[in-house]
Each structure stands twice: as C-alpha cells, then as structure tokens.
Enzyme design. Structure first.
Site, PDB file in Angstrom:
ATOM      1  N   SER A  97      -9.566   7.900 -37.451  1.00 35.86           N
ATOM      2  CA  SER A  97      -9.049   7.522 -36.131  1.00 35.86           C
ATOM      3  C   SER A  97     -10.122   6.688 -35.434  1.00 35.86           C
ATOM      4  CB  SER A  97      -8.652   8.754 -35.333  1.00 35.86           C
ATOM      5  OG  SER A  97      -9.797   9.467 -34.972  1.00 35.86           O
ATOM      6  N   LEU A  98      -9.911   6.381 -34.171  1.00 33.15           N
ATOM      7  CA  LEU A  98     -10.812   5.451 -33.489  1.00 33.15           C
ATOM      8  C   LEU A  98     -11.578   6.143 -32.375  1.00 33.15           C
ATOM      9  CD1 LEU A  98      -8.469   2.375 -33.052  1.00 33.15           C
ATOM     10  CD2 LEU A  98     -10.248   2.703 -34.768  1.00 33.15           C
ATOM     11  N   CYS A 125      25.755  26.028 -13.804  1.00 34.10           N
ATOM     12  CA  CYS A 125      26.827  26.457 -12.927  1.00 34.10           C
ATOM     13  C   CYS A 125      28.105  26.199 -13.707  1.00 34.10           C
ATOM     14  CB  CYS A 125      26.811  25.625 -11.647  1.00 34.10           C
ATOM     15  SG  CYS A 125      28.340  25.749 -10.717  1.00 34.10           S
ATOM     16  N   LYS A 174     -10.697  -4.889 -32.851  1.00 32.30           N
ATOM     17  CA  LYS A 174     -11.125  -4.824 -34.251  1.00 32.30           C
ATOM     18  C   LYS A 174     -11.894  -6.080 -34.627  1.00 32.30           C
ATOM     19  CE  LYS A 174      -6.740  -2.663 -35.485  1.00 32.30           C
ATOM     20  NZ  LYS A 174      -5.453  -2.848 -36.156  1.00 32.30           N
ATOM     21  N   GLU A 217       2.591   2.117 -36.553  1.00 24.85           N
ATOM     22  CA  GLU A 217       2.969   3.137 -35.585  1.00 24.85           C
ATOM     23  C   GLU A 217       4.485   3.172 -35.463  1.00 24.85           C
ATOM     24  OE1 GLU A 217       0.178   4.455 -34.463  1.00 24.85           O
ATOM     25  OE2 GLU A 217       0.659   5.597 -32.653  1.00 24.85           O
ATOM     26  N   CYS A 250      24.407  29.002  -7.718  1.00 23.32           N
ATOM     27  CA  CYS A 250      24.445  27.547  -7.583  1.00 23.32           C
ATOM     28  C   CYS A 250      24.213  27.157  -6.116  1.00 23.32           C
ATOM     29  CB  CYS A 250      25.803  27.034  -8.048  1.00 23.32           C
ATOM     30  SG  CYS A 250      26.040  25.282  -7.741  1.00 23.32           S
ATOM     31  N   CYS A 309      32.858  22.964  -8.650  1.00 21.94           N
ATOM     32  CA  CYS A 309      31.613  22.878  -7.883  1.00 21.94           C
ATOM     33  C   CYS A 309      31.473  21.477  -7.279  1.00 21.94           C
ATOM     34  CB  CYS A 309      30.441  23.180  -8.818  1.00 21.94           C
ATOM     35  SG  CYS A 309      28.850  22.803  -8.087  1.00 21.94           S
ATOM     36  N   LYS A 312      -9.122   2.678 -23.737  1.00 14.69           N
ATOM     37  CA  LYS A 312      -7.996   3.413 -23.153  1.00 14.69           C
ATOM     38  C   LYS A 312      -7.707   2.921 -21.735  1.00 14.69           C
ATOM     39  CE  LYS A 312      -6.418   6.850 -24.951  1.00 14.69           C
ATOM     40  NZ  LYS A 312      -6.564   8.035 -25.658  1.00 14.69           N
ATOM     41  N   LYS A 336      -2.498  -0.700 -28.172  1.00 11.45           N
ATOM     42  CA  LYS A 336      -2.558   0.579 -28.891  1.00 11.45           C
ATOM     43  C   LYS A 336      -1.244   1.284 -28.595  1.00 11.45           C
ATOM     44  CE  LYS A 336      -5.589   4.584 -29.524  1.00 11.45           C
ATOM     45  NZ  LYS A 336      -4.645   5.647 -29.267  1.00 11.45           N
ATOM     46  N   GLU A 392      -5.310  -5.813 -29.855  1.00 10.51           N
ATOM     47  CA  GLU A 392      -3.889  -5.474 -30.017  1.00 10.51           C
ATOM     48  C   GLU A 392      -3.537  -4.284 -29.135  1.00 10.51           C
ATOM     49  OE1 GLU A 392      -3.691  -4.139 -34.150  1.00 10.51           O
ATOM     50  OE2 GLU A 392      -4.766  -5.941 -34.750  1.00 10.51           O
ATOM     51  N   TYR A 415       0.094  -2.514 -38.156  1.00  8.65           N
ATOM     52  CA  TYR A 415      -1.108  -3.126 -37.568  1.00  8.65           C
ATOM     53  C   TYR A 415      -2.304  -3.202 -38.506  1.00  8.65           C
ATOM     54  CZ  TYR A 415      -1.786   1.860 -36.592  1.00  8.65           C
ATOM     55  OH  TYR A 415      -1.876   3.202 -36.695  1.00  8.65           O
ATOM     56  N   ASP A 471      28.180 -10.459 -37.236  1.00  5.14           N
ATOM     57  CA  ASP A 471      28.299  -9.048 -37.607  1.00  5.14           C
ATOM     58  C   ASP A 471      29.420  -8.858 -38.625  1.00  5.14           C
ATOM     59  OD1 ASP A 471      26.365  -8.723 -35.792  1.00  5.14           O
ATOM     60  OD2 ASP A 471      27.515  -7.477 -34.390  1.00  5.14           O
ATOM     61  N   ALA A 472      30.498  -9.592 -38.417  1.00  7.01           N
ATOM     62  CA  ALA A 472      31.656  -9.424 -39.301  1.00  7.01           C
ATOM     63  C   ALA A 472      31.306  -9.841 -40.735  1.00  7.01           C
ATOM     64  CB  ALA A 472      32.824 -10.248 -38.781  1.00  7.01           C
ATOM     65  N   TYR A 531      28.363  -9.849 -42.038  1.00  5.14           N
ATOM     66  CA  TYR A 531      27.443  -8.834 -42.575  1.00  5.14           C
ATOM     67  C   TYR A 531      28.239  -7.624 -43.062  1.00  5.14           C
ATOM     68  CZ  TYR A 531      23.749  -5.350 -42.898  1.00  5.14           C
ATOM     69  OH  TYR A 531      22.901  -4.378 -43.367  1.00  5.14           O
ATOM     70  N   ASP A 532      29.175  -7.184 -42.228  1.00  6.31           N
ATOM     71  CA  ASP A 532      29.965  -6.002 -42.595  1.00  6.31           C
ATOM     72  C   ASP A 532      30.715  -6.224 -43.900  1.00  6.31           C
ATOM     73  OD1 ASP A 532      29.078  -4.787 -40.354  1.00  6.31           O
ATOM     74  OD2 ASP A 532      30.909  -5.093 -39.182  1.00  6.31           O
ATOM     75  N   CYS A 592      27.769  25.653  -4.799  1.00  4.48           N
ATOM     76  CA  CYS A 592      29.010  26.421  -4.671  1.00  4.48           C
ATOM     77  C   CYS A 592      28.787  27.930  -4.727  1.00  4.48           C
ATOM     78  CB  CYS A 592      29.998  26.009  -5.758  1.00  4.48           C
ATOM     79  SG  CYS A 592      29.493  26.517  -7.402  1.00  4.48           S
ATOM     80  N   ASP A 648       1.534   3.860 -28.347  1.00  4.30           N
ATOM     81  CA  ASP A 648       1.447   5.313 -28.236  1.00  4.30           C
ATOM     82  C   ASP A 648       2.619   5.958 -28.965  1.00  4.30           C
ATOM     83  OD1 ASP A 648       0.410   7.713 -27.556  1.00  4.30           O
ATOM     84  OD2 ASP A 648       1.080   7.669 -25.475  1.00  4.30           O
TER      85      ASP A 648
END
Ligand code: IVH
Length: 678
Positions: free
Chosen positions: A81-82, A420, A284, A169, A402, A425, A308, A114, A112, A221, A32-33, A35-36, A405, A116
C-alpha cells in the site's frame, strides 16, 4: 475448425469490442437493437452447440450459481500500500527523498486521483481474463473472478494475446450510489454508508447474479512489472487503454516539486467534479528505471506516495432528533444540528440511518458530533466526541409510536428498519404523493414536499389517483367560508400551472415512469423500464391473467426473482388494484414507447458530460439525456459535444472544454433542449 465455429468465435470477439466501445470508450458504433440482435445470434448458436461455448462469450459473464466461499490467492510478492502525506511540506519532503535516492530530481511524476474503492489485481493470460483477486492483507487475497467478470467495462478478451497483471480500483459512481441507496431504503433494506462500503459488500457477494445487479465500475492504474513492456508508467497506461482496458482518464505528468505542489493544490476544488469519490491523489515516479533504483521498504514503495485530501468533516452540536416517516412506513431518525459549514454548504440536518445506528453511536441530545459528507451527497453523523460530554445529555429513546399517526411501530423479522404499518398514515401518504410527482416519476412540477403535505392534510388528496381529480375550484375556492379547503397561499397562476402539469402527466406519462412513481419495492429505473417494455401498456399489465403475468415477468431479462415477487405481490394486493383502477378511470393509461432507436431524439448522437452543482440528482439528468437519445459521459474529451455546467464550475474547466470545441451550457438551456424548445 468448422466455418460456423469460426464465425461463432468472431461474433464473440465482435460483441466484446462493442462492449468496450460502449462501456469503456462510451462511444458505441452500433444501435442497442443491432447489439441485441448480435447477442441473440450468439445465444442461439450456443444453444445449438453447447460444446462451443467459450468463457469470453458475453453470455457467460454471470455465473449461474452461488459459491460457498472465495478461494484464497497467495502472492509471492505482496501488494504494497502507500504511505500518506497530508500537506505541502510532507509532499516536498517526498520529492527530496526521491531526489536523494536517485541522486538527481525525478524526471517526472504521474499524478492520479486516489479512487476510494476496493483495490483488485487482475491477470490476463494470452489476452484472456483468468483471475481477479482482492488485495486482502497484501499477501493473501480472495479470488473474486466470478464477481469481477460481471463488470461490463472489464474486457474478458484483450485486443492482443498478452500475459499481464494489472491493478486497479473497483468503485461506484456517486450518482449510482445515491440511486441504489434510495431504492434500498424504499425496500426496507439496510443502506450503505458510503460508496466504498457498498463496493466492498457487493464484491463479497457469493452469488455473482446478485453482484451483476450492483452498479460497479473499475479503473486500472498500474501495470505490474511494467518495465517489461514500456519505459514509463504513463506509456504503460496508454498501452493498457489500447488493449481495451478501462484506465483512469485523469492522469497528469509534471516535473519538479513546484509544479507538483501546484497541481496537487489545483485538485482541492476539482476533486468534487469527479463522478466518483477520491480521497486523495497518488503521486508516482513515472520512469520505471527510476522506480527500480528507488525500490521499496517492507510496507511501501519509495517511488510513490498518497496525498490525502482534507476530510469533508466538521464538528457541531446535536440539538435533537427528528423522527421521519418514509413513504413505505420506515421510521428513521434524522439529526438536527447547529448549522455548520461543510465543503461549501451549510449543514443543518444529517442522516443517522436507523435506530441501531443511534444505539451504536450512543449519541445523545447536546453531544458534540462529527459530521461527514458521505459520497459527498448526504451528510451523516459518524462519531460522538464523548470527551466533550457534561453528563447531562439525555439519551435518545427509540420511538414506539408513529409521530404522524400514533400507530404502534414494528420491526419485521430480518429488517433493521422500524415501521409504521398504518397504510392511512398521513406522513406516508404525502411522501408517497411527493414521490409519485417527482421528476424521475410522473414529473408533476409544483407538487413537492410542501404542497404534498398540505394536500394530504387538507384531505384533498389521499392517494396518487386523487391528484387527477384536482381542479381550479378545489385548489382556489372563491368563497373562503364554504368548505374551507383552500390551499394556503396558492395563487391563481400557480394553480393553473399545476392543473396544466397534471394534465400533461395524464397524457404523457410513460408506463415505466408510472411504475417508478408507485414505489413498488425493488422496482427501480432499470427494472421499471424492462417491465414496461415487456407489457407495453398499463392495461396489458393490469388485465393479464395471473398466470400470463407471472410468465411474462419471468421472461424479462434482468428482472430476477426478488423483483418478480415484489411486482406480483404488489399487483395482487387489493388496495393497489383499486388504486390502479382509479388511475385508469381518471384517464391515466400510460404506454411505453419502444426503446428509442439510435439516431432519434433532441440529443441524438450527442455525448454529454455533466459537472458541478445542479438542481437535480445527476442520475435523473443522466436518464433524461439518455431518453433524449444522448450519451452520458463522465469526463470531457475531444469527442464530448456538450458540457452541462453547474453553478460552481471553475473557469479552467470551462476554458478547457471550450478549447476542445465542446459546447458549454447551463442546466436551463439543457432543459430547453430536452423539451425540444431550442
Ligand atoms: S497505486 C504500489 N494508484 O490506494 C502502488 N493506488 O494505499 C499501488 N488507489 O490500496 C497503488 N487509486 O487501492 C494507486 N491511482 C491509484 C490509486 C490507488 C486508488 C488505492 C489502492 C491502494 C491504496 C493505496
């Protein structure tokens, strides 16, 4: 072109490749260093030569100002769409139609998940990302390029200067979704119902800087017009991968109806181990020439279909409403249900989110309701079966006081949450204590819901600082009559363990864990780490002058004005100042270790995948793995070193991990490894 300009462009490309190694391949080759440092060099060059800046520079991912609306994108060819199938019969009817259309069975199908999420179409011209749009109604979508550019796994520059259009997606990982909602709930913000809504809402943000803070992922995809480049879909996906694009790792090729239905059935269980929500599979035809022969109807391609999965839903009866008080005072309704089985667990309670939702659903006590697992994490009530009402079901009234309390409840302007506002409380107090002691915060094992509630009820603890005053004598007094604050059923051994855990927290807690534990609005794991790294110690954070503090906070990368304001106002509140002072008096003086250099820690250099049901949220386990120098990966490949398997993991997954030479371990073994005991 001058030599130094050429060097600048080389560095931009190099950074792009590191992003790909990190975010797509999950196999970084620099620390990381390092890269920074590279990033800083590019930033410095850009400051000196603003006219050199190219759109592909990683410094240019986030647009600096909001837009007022998204321009429309009008397509010549609509994004189709499918059609859906729901069972084996419908699936084999699809195979039959394909065979008839081709006058022979299809050569092979690609299967594959699907995903969501929200579908997007991306254009790369001469290897550069130029346009990203939503599907919209298929023909007209919205140009959300600025938001999509903030997704670090999406390359701005491909490894070849090709002109292509790809579909995919955008989504959120289940773990990220849960963590984000927890943060939103704590900050009094509306929470998202499921990862898909959260993704849609994030992509619609007009300010790319806000979008950049949402944990969005993308997997591609489909290569549009793929036949121009490759003979088969599966080959086109491989090619997309070599271009540096993130492509779903879970694509399988099968031949024949039986193999297809068998594979589809094998996903019934496997779907739960995906780190994202999949609502089905997409099947597919793999061969592009066969696809061309099959063509499309007005709505759907004839060469693909969605299968589905059965929804994770069940019907049950609502027995009542429990009114819950959160640690920030949010008063929320929880549905108490007749126990019902839902994908392997018994559900007795479900979220109703807030009182607006109760009103919207018009849910009543005794109603038959539909519960669904959202993000497969928290079950929620999504529908009332009004037909099944007898007419005697009483409506649910929004509380005015509440339950803990009895203080009057208020709704702050702009918030949907009922609150509240009494800081003393009891329920708020014990929830705050429980949060402070949780694994992601101070990690004081033993103080969970039950003990936190009891400690507050008995008056032993009122705020987190009091925890550090607990002693054996106070937890298990010898003489029952004198004082009578003995903690119920607390055996000597558990009390000793608890005292030891508290001592450990006092010595070892890091500043970022303390900041998380305090539950400052908007300050989640990432912000807490950034703030803690900047200040180094609690003393430095508390003792800085208001001006110095403001300046320091403003300079933290990734901490925007909302978090900065929340932290500043937290630190200028008298009660909080007193709490921090009392923590320091009790020897709590956390420091923040410097970010771990690559190659250190018990999991240094190891790639770790986690699967199945575990006893802690995945996001916490991810964090622990990363703190131990490991890398959290979301699927098992040949480079994965360790697979941490939960109780319900299928044998086939374990077998394939073993075949790949991946070490398989359970959660306890991981815990021992993390603590350096193994
Ligand atoms: S292919 C013409 N593959 O499902 C074929 N779609 O109605 C285009 N989706 O809107 C779709 N994962 O957003 C395809 N692996 C996948 C997918 C996928 C999710 C979504 C997509 C589309 C919807 C299908």
């Amino acid at each position: 072109m001058s030599d130094s300009r050429a060097r600048y462009l080389r560095l931009v490309e190099e950074l792009g490749q590191h992003d790909r190694r990190y975010y797509v391949e999950m196999a970084p080759v620099v620390s990381d260093a390092a890269y920074d440092e590279l990033y800083r060099t590019v930033k410095d060059i850009e400051a000196a030569h603003p006219d050199w800046i190219v759109a592909e520079s990683p410094t240019q991912r986030v647009a600096p100002a909001p837009v007022s609306e998204f321009p429309k994108v009008v397509r010549d060819q609509p994004m189709l769409s499918l059609d859906n199938t729901y069972n084996r019969e419908e699936l084999s009817a699809f195979c039959d139609r394909v065979a008839r259309g081709l006058d022979a069975p299809a050569a092979a199908f690609a299967v594959e998940p699907k995903i969501d999420g929200i579908s997007v179409e991306l254009s790369y011209r001469d290897g550069r990302f130029t346009l990203g749009a939503t599907r919209g109604d298929g023909r007209v979508g919205e140009n959300i390029t600025a938001n999509l550019r903030t997704l670090r796994s999406l390359p701005l520059l491909l490894s070849e200067a090709v002109t292509i259009t790809v579909r995919g997606e955008v989504f959120m990982l289940k773990g990220d979704f849960g963590a984000m909602n927890a943060e939103r709930a704590a900050a009094g913000e509306e929470i998202w119902k499921n990862p898909r809504n959260a993704t849609g809402g994030s992509l619609k943000l007009l300010d790319a800087r806000e979008c950049a803070r949402r944990p969005l992922q993308v997997l591609l995809y489909e290569l549009v017009d793929g036949e121009r480049f490759r003979a088969r879909h599966s080959e086109s996906l491989k090619w997309l991968r070599t271009l540096g694009l993130p492509v779903s790792p879970d694509v399988t090729i099968v031949t024949g109806t039986d193999a297809l239905t068998g594979l589809v059935e094998s996903w019934a269980e496997k779907r739960h181990s995906l780190p994202y929500e999949a609502d089905g599979l997409v099947i597919k035809v793999d061969d592009f020439a066969e696809r061309r022969v099959l063509g499309a109807t007005a709505k759907f391609p004839r060469w693909a279909i969605a299968y589905k999965f059965p929804a994770l839903r069940a019907e049950t009866r609502l027995r009542g409403i429990e009114v819950n008080v959160g640690r920030t005072g949010a008063v929320t309704p929880v549905a108490m249900l007749d126990p019902v089985e839902l994908s392997g667990t018994t559900v007795r309670r479900a979220s109703l989110f807030n009182w607006d939702e109760v009103r919207r659903l018009d849910v009543r006590v005794g109603d038959l309701v539909v519960v669904e697992k959202a993000g497969e994490i928290i079950p929620q009530v999504i529908e009332v079966i009004v037909k099944a009402r007898t007419g005697t079901e009483p409506p649910i009234e929004e509380p005015t006081a509440c339950p803990s309390c009895a203080s009057p409840l208020v709704r702050r302007s702009g918030e949907v949450v009922l609150r509240c506002q009494n800081r003393s409380c009891p329920e708020q107090r014990w929830k705050a204590i429980q949060f402070f002691c949780a694994r992601g915060a101070l990690n004081i094992e033993g103080i969970g819901e039950v003990l936190a509630e009891e400690l507050v009820r008995k008056g032993l603890v009122t705020d987190p600082a009091d925890i550090f005053d607990l002693t054996m004598e106070r937890l298990t007094p010898e003489d029952d009559d004198a004082g009578a604050v003995r903690v119920e059923r607390m055996a000597r051994k558990s009390a000793e363990n608890l005292i030891a855990a508290i001592a450990r927290a006092r010595e070892q807690a890091t500043l970022s864990r303390l900041l998380i534990g305090l539950g400052i609005p908007h300050v989640g794991v990432v912000a807490a780490r950034a703030i803690a790294t900047r200040f180094g110690t609690l003393d430095a954070l508390c003792d800085a002058s208001a001006a110095a503090r403001r300046e320091n906070i403003a300079a933290i990368d990734g901490v925007g004005p909302v978090i900065a304001d929340a932290l500043t106002s937290y630190l200028s509140d008298e009660t909080n100042v007193r709490l921090l002072g009392r923590l320091r008096e009790r020897g709590v003086s956390p420091k923040e270790p410097a970010p771990r250099a690559a190659g250190a820690g018990p999991l240094a250099g190891k790639r770790v995948c986690v699967t199945g049901k575990l006893s802690h949220p995945r996001s916490e386990i991810q964090r622990e793995i990363e703190e131990a120098g490991g890398q959290f990966v979301t699927s098992v490949g040949k480079n994965t070193d360790i697979l941490v398997a939960g109780a319900d993991v299928g044998k086939s997954k374990l077998d394939s991990a073993r075949k790949l030479g991946t070490r398989v371990m359970d959660e306890d073994t991981l815990a021992r490894l993390l603590s350096g005991d193994e």
